[in-house]
Design a protein around this motif. Structure first.
Motif, PDB file in Angstrom:
ATOM      1  N   CYS A   8      -3.407  -8.447   4.154  1.00 48.18           N
ATOM      2  CA  CYS A   8      -4.514  -8.232   3.232  1.00 48.18           C
ATOM      3  C   CYS A   8      -4.839  -6.735   3.200  1.00 48.18           C
ATOM      4  CB  CYS A   8      -5.734  -9.048   3.684  1.00 48.18           C
ATOM      5  SG  CYS A   8      -6.554  -8.378   5.153  1.00 48.18           S
ATOM      6  N   ASN A  40      -9.934 -12.520   2.561  1.00 47.68           N
ATOM      7  CA  ASN A  40      -9.582 -11.743   1.379  1.00 47.68           C
ATOM      8  C   ASN A  40      -8.375 -12.392   0.697  1.00 47.68           C
ATOM      9  OD1 ASN A  40      -8.567  -9.609  -0.386  1.00 47.68           O
ATOM     10  ND2 ASN A  40      -9.978  -8.280   0.722  1.00 47.68           N
ATOM     11  N   ARG A  42      -6.579 -10.806  -1.791  1.00 49.38           N
ATOM     12  CA  ARG A  42      -5.669  -9.784  -2.333  1.00 49.38           C
ATOM     13  C   ARG A  42      -4.554  -9.572  -1.308  1.00 49.38           C
ATOM     14  NH1 ARG A  42      -9.613  -5.301  -3.464  1.00 49.38           N
ATOM     15  NH2 ARG A  42      -7.733  -4.042  -3.350  1.00 49.38           N
ATOM     16  N   ASP A 118      -4.341  -0.828  -5.412  1.00 49.91           N
ATOM     17  CA  ASP A 118      -5.187  -1.995  -5.668  1.00 49.91           C
ATOM     18  C   ASP A 118      -5.089  -2.424  -7.123  1.00 49.91           C
ATOM     19  OD1 ASP A 118      -5.983  -1.937  -3.022  1.00 49.91           O
ATOM     20  OD2 ASP A 118      -7.942  -1.029  -3.435  1.00 49.91           O
ATOM     21  N   GLU A 122      -3.739  -5.958  -8.689  1.00 47.04           N
ATOM     22  CA  GLU A 122      -4.546  -6.770  -9.596  1.00 47.04           C
ATOM     23  C   GLU A 122      -3.813  -7.056 -10.900  1.00 47.04           C
ATOM     24  OE1 GLU A 122      -8.286  -4.742 -10.055  1.00 47.04           O
ATOM     25  OE2 GLU A 122      -8.758  -4.979  -7.925  1.00 47.04           O
TER      26      GLU A 122
END
Length: 141
Positions: A8, A40, A42, A118, A122
């Motif tokens: 993560c 998390n 992500r 990041d 996404e």
């Protein structure tokens, strides 16, 4: 079945099993994979430890010496450098252009900020970080 080492954004590393790579990607995109430590969602693949098997005629337990491992790493870096385009600080924008079909897919390398990484995650852009050893005498790393 396939096992991946995952991590993560907080660098908690864990492993998980999937039917195949496509199943991992779908579950990751849908936010179904969560860090067991912090929750998390992500998640990205982490580099896994590697063990090399010597040929059948070789001696030893199959673990490479430090010198042999250095040669493997050196060969990897050399092949990566020879087969990819250095886009420098434009890595994130070039990766997005390829992801959305604006430019032709190709192997690229470069640098990105944590915020850019990041954003790429996404957007569903596949990439991975490769640590680069500092040059002798270079105190910046």
């Amino acid at each position: 079945m396939i096992v991946f080492d995952l991590k993560c954004p907080n660098n908690h590393v864990f492993e998980a099993w999937f039917k195949n790579s496509a199943a991992f990607e779908k579950q990751r995109k849908d936010g179904l994979i969560v860090c067991p430590v912090c929750g998390n969602s992500r998640i990205e693949k982490a580099l896994s430890p590697v063990k090399f098997k010597k040929s059948h005629g070789g001696k030893g337990d199959g673990v490479l010496s430090q010198e042999a491992m250095a040669e493997v790493v050196s060969t990897f870096y050399r092949k990566m450098m020879d087969s990819s385009e250095d886009v420098g600080e434009k890595f994130a924008s070039e990766a997005l252009k390829m992801h959305y079909g604006v430019s032709k897919p190709r192997s690229i390398r470069g640098v990105a900020t944590k915020e850019e990484e990041d954003m790429l995650m996404e957007e569903g852009v596949d990439f991975f970080r490769i640590p680069v050893a500092s040059k002798k005498g270079d105190k910046s790393n």
